[in-house]
Design a protein around this motif. Structure first.
Motif, mmCIF file in Angstrom:
data_model
loop_
_atom_site.group_PDB
_atom_site.id
_atom_site.type_symbol
_atom_site.label_atom_id
_atom_site.label_comp_id
_atom_site.label_asym_id
_atom_site.label_seq_id
_atom_site.Cartn_x
_atom_site.Cartn_y
_atom_site.Cartn_z
ATOM 1 N N LEU A 207 0.845 -1.203 0.000
ATOM 2 C CA LEU A 207 0.000 0.000 0.000
ATOM 3 C C LEU A 207 0.877 1.249 0.000
ATOM 4 O O LEU A 207 0.635 2.187 -0.762
ATOM 5 C CB LEU A 207 -0.899 0.031 1.242
ATOM 6 C CG LEU A 207 -2.222 -0.683 1.192
ATOM 7 C CD1 LEU A 207 -2.849 -0.747 2.580
ATOM 8 C CD2 LEU A 207 -3.164 -0.027 0.213
ATOM 9 N N GLU A 208 1.875 1.242 0.859
ATOM 10 C CA GLU A 208 2.774 2.393 0.972
ATOM 11 C C GLU A 208 3.559 2.616 -0.321
ATOM 12 O O GLU A 208 3.892 3.754 -0.654
ATOM 13 C CB GLU A 208 3.727 2.183 2.146
ATOM 14 C CG GLU A 208 3.023 2.172 3.487
ATOM 15 C CD GLU A 208 3.850 1.575 4.617
ATOM 16 O OE1 GLU A 208 5.056 1.282 4.422
ATOM 17 O OE2 GLU A 208 3.275 1.395 5.705
ATOM 18 N N ASN A 209 3.818 1.537 -1.077
ATOM 19 C CA ASN A 209 4.583 1.625 -2.321
ATOM 20 C C ASN A 209 3.718 1.819 -3.569
ATOM 21 O O ASN A 209 4.238 1.836 -4.679
ATOM 22 C CB ASN A 209 5.447 0.374 -2.497
ATOM 23 C CG ASN A 209 6.519 0.259 -1.437
ATOM 24 O OD1 ASN A 209 6.942 1.249 -0.865
ATOM 25 N ND2 ASN A 209 6.939 -0.959 -1.166
ATOM 26 N N GLY A 210 2.397 1.905 -3.397
ATOM 27 C CA GLY A 210 1.501 2.109 -4.537
ATOM 28 C C GLY A 210 1.225 0.854 -5.353
ATOM 29 O O GLY A 210 0.717 0.937 -6.465
ATOM 30 N N GLN A 211 1.509 -0.330 -4.788
ATOM 31 C CA GLN A 211 1.315 -1.587 -5.509
ATOM 32 C C GLN A 211 0.037 -2.317 -5.112
ATOM 33 O O GLN A 211 -0.267 -3.362 -5.677
ATOM 34 C CB GLN A 211 2.491 -2.537 -5.238
ATOM 35 C CG GLN A 211 3.816 -2.056 -5.756
ATOM 36 C CD GLN A 211 4.918 -2.969 -5.266
ATOM 37 O OE1 GLN A 211 5.445 -2.793 -4.173
ATOM 38 N NE2 GLN A 211 5.248 -3.953 -6.084
ATOM 39 N N VAL A 212 -0.699 -1.796 -4.155
ATOM 40 C CA VAL A 212 -1.866 -2.486 -3.608
ATOM 41 C C VAL A 212 -3.068 -1.547 -3.588
ATOM 42 O O VAL A 212 -2.936 -0.353 -3.299
ATOM 43 C CB VAL A 212 -1.587 -3.002 -2.170
ATOM 44 C CG1 VAL A 212 -2.844 -3.557 -1.517
ATOM 45 C CG2 VAL A 212 -0.487 -4.055 -2.187
ATOM 46 N N LEU A 213 -4.210 -2.131 -3.868
ATOM 47 C CA LEU A 213 -5.486 -1.446 -3.689
ATOM 48 C C LEU A 213 -6.396 -2.375 -2.900
ATOM 49 O O LEU A 213 -6.600 -3.530 -3.292
ATOM 50 C CB LEU A 213 -6.130 -1.119 -5.038
ATOM 51 C CG LEU A 213 -7.518 -0.476 -4.979
ATOM 52 C CD1 LEU A 213 -7.464 0.907 -4.311
ATOM 53 C CD2 LEU A 213 -8.124 -0.368 -6.374
ATOM 54 N N LEU A 214 -6.905 -1.899 -1.778
ATOM 55 C CA LEU A 214 -7.897 -2.618 -0.986
ATOM 56 C C LEU A 214 -9.259 -2.063 -1.365
ATOM 57 O O LEU A 214 -9.449 -0.839 -1.383
ATOM 58 C CB LEU A 214 -7.671 -2.411 0.511
ATOM 59 C CG LEU A 214 -6.315 -2.808 1.088
ATOM 60 C CD1 LEU A 214 -6.244 -2.431 2.562
ATOM 61 C CD2 LEU A 214 -6.059 -4.284 0.890
ATOM 62 N N VAL A 215 -10.212 -2.941 -1.674
ATOM 63 C CA VAL A 215 -11.535 -2.517 -2.108
ATOM 64 C C VAL A 215 -12.590 -3.271 -1.304
ATOM 65 O O VAL A 215 -12.475 -4.483 -1.093
ATOM 66 C CB VAL A 215 -11.763 -2.817 -3.612
ATOM 67 C CG1 VAL A 215 -13.162 -2.419 -4.045
ATOM 68 C CG2 VAL A 215 -10.714 -2.117 -4.453
ATOM 69 N N SER A 216 -13.620 -2.562 -0.886
ATOM 70 C CA SER A 216 -14.749 -3.195 -0.211
ATOM 71 C C SER A 216 -16.039 -2.526 -0.656
ATOM 72 O O SER A 216 -16.106 -1.313 -0.772
ATOM 73 C CB SER A 216 -14.619 -3.069 1.307
ATOM 74 O OG SER A 216 -15.759 -3.618 1.940
ATOM 75 N N GLU A 217 -17.045 -3.348 -0.880
ATOM 76 C CA GLU A 217 -18.365 -2.807 -1.185
ATOM 77 C C GLU A 217 -19.224 -2.746 0.070
ATOM 78 O O GLU A 217 -20.419 -2.490 0.007
ATOM 79 C CB GLU A 217 -19.039 -3.628 -2.282
ATOM 80 C CG GLU A 217 -19.184 -5.092 -1.984
ATOM 81 C CD GLU A 217 -19.497 -5.898 -3.228
ATOM 82 O OE1 GLU A 217 -20.696 -5.980 -3.588
ATOM 83 O OE2 GLU A 217 -18.552 -6.431 -3.829
ATOM 84 N N PHE A 218 -18.586 -2.949 1.229
ATOM 85 C CA PHE A 218 -19.289 -2.965 2.506
ATOM 86 C C PHE A 218 -18.856 -1.773 3.358
ATOM 87 O O PHE A 218 -17.751 -1.251 3.182
ATOM 88 C CB PHE A 218 -19.012 -4.294 3.230
ATOM 89 C CG PHE A 218 -19.303 -5.474 2.349
ATOM 90 C CD1 PHE A 218 -20.613 -5.806 2.031
ATOM 91 C CD2 PHE A 218 -18.276 -6.203 1.780
ATOM 92 C CE1 PHE A 218 -20.884 -6.854 1.168
ATOM 93 C CE2 PHE A 218 -18.537 -7.263 0.923
ATOM 94 C CZ PHE A 218 -19.849 -7.589 0.614
ATOM 95 N N LEU A 219 -19.723 -1.362 4.269
ATOM 96 C CA LEU A 219 -19.399 -0.234 5.139
ATOM 97 C C LEU A 219 -18.088 -0.497 5.868
ATOM 98 O O LEU A 219 -17.790 -1.649 6.207
ATOM 99 C CB LEU A 219 -20.528 -0.009 6.140
ATOM 100 C CG LEU A 219 -21.860 0.464 5.540
ATOM 101 C CD1 LEU A 219 -22.940 0.504 6.606
ATOM 102 C CD2 LEU A 219 -21.690 1.819 4.872
ATOM 103 N N PRO A 220 -17.297 0.529 6.104
ATOM 104 C CA PRO A 220 -15.970 0.331 6.706
ATOM 105 C C PRO A 220 -15.965 -0.474 8.002
ATOM 106 O O PRO A 220 -15.005 -1.177 8.285
ATOM 107 C CB PRO A 220 -15.466 1.755 6.925
ATOM 108 C CG PRO A 220 -16.120 2.531 5.827
ATOM 109 C CD PRO A 220 -17.502 1.926 5.704
ATOM 110 N N THR A 221 -17.027 -0.417 8.792
ATOM 111 C CA THR A 221 -17.051 -1.137 10.068
ATOM 112 C C THR A 221 -17.681 -2.530 9.971
ATOM 113 O O THR A 221 -17.700 -3.263 10.958
ATOM 114 C CB THR A 221 -17.811 -0.324 11.126
ATOM 115 O OG1 THR A 221 -19.118 -0.034 10.629
ATOM 116 C CG2 THR A 221 -17.072 0.968 11.460
ATOM 117 N N ASP A 222 -18.183 -2.921 8.801
ATOM 118 C CA ASP A 222 -18.802 -4.247 8.651
ATOM 119 C C ASP A 222 -17.774 -5.357 8.862
ATOM 120 O O ASP A 222 -16.681 -5.309 8.301
ATOM 121 C CB ASP A 222 -19.427 -4.418 7.265
ATOM 122 C CG ASP A 222 -20.733 -3.670 7.100
ATOM 123 O OD1 ASP A 222 -21.243 -3.109 8.093
ATOM 124 O OD2 ASP A 222 -21.245 -3.646 5.965
#
Length: 168
Positions: A116-131
């Motif tokens: 993530l810090e190096n720009g090589q990762v993307l985290l994706v969720s279609e759910f609310l952040p606390t789910d």
């Protein structure tokens, strides 16, 4: 660091709307390099309990994709999913993690945090952040993994389960 797209916004991946139609997630929450969703990648999914040979297949596939500049897409589960993400990073490639829970509930492993810090990762969720994780969300997430990929490699799947659902 969490951002979001609604399905009506211009930054939202058009191929998701085209592929998923009425099942398009109305909102995507994300963290990391959003440019990794500009084009579909290659999905690698499989068992949570891979054999040594299964892990080697995941490593070979991700190395091939990384060498061709193809982003790896998978879920965040233990086993083949994790092997695919971490192998992509070791091969200096990129990876997208489609989560079955919200971004605040997700425990990002150290290699992915570094990515993530190096720009090589993307985290994706279609759910609310606390789910938190739930089986129906994992099944829903599988269709999004498939929609983000031009091809899907299924490694050591069970007769039923998330890997086969993604492939179908």
């Amino acid at each position: 660091g969490i951002r979001h797209w609604t399905c009506e916004e211009s930054g939202y991946p058009a191929y998701l709307r085209d592929t998923l139609a009425t099942q398009t997630p109305p909102v995507l929450f994300y963290q990391g390099n959003e440019a990794l969703l500009e084009e579909r990648g290659a999905a690698i999914v499989g068992t949570r309990h891979p054999s040594l040979e299964g892990r080697e297949w995941a490593q070979k596939a991700t190395a091939l994709f990384a060498a061709e500049g193809i982003t790896v897409v998978s879920g965040g589960a233990a086993g083949i999913d994790t092997e695919a993400h971490e192998s992509a990073l070791r091969a200096d490639g990129n990876t997208v993690v489609i989560l079955p829970e919200g971004l605040h509930a997700h425990q990002t492993p150290r290699p992915l945090q570094t990515g993530l810090e190096n720009g090589q990762v993307l985290l994706v969720s279609e759910f609310l952040p606390t789910d938190t994780w739930a089986t129906p969300q994992a099944i829903t997430r599988n269709r999004t993994i498939a929609a983000c990929a031009r091809l899907t490699c299924v490694i050591e799947p069970g007769k039923k389960g998330g890997s086969m659902y993604t492939a179908e």
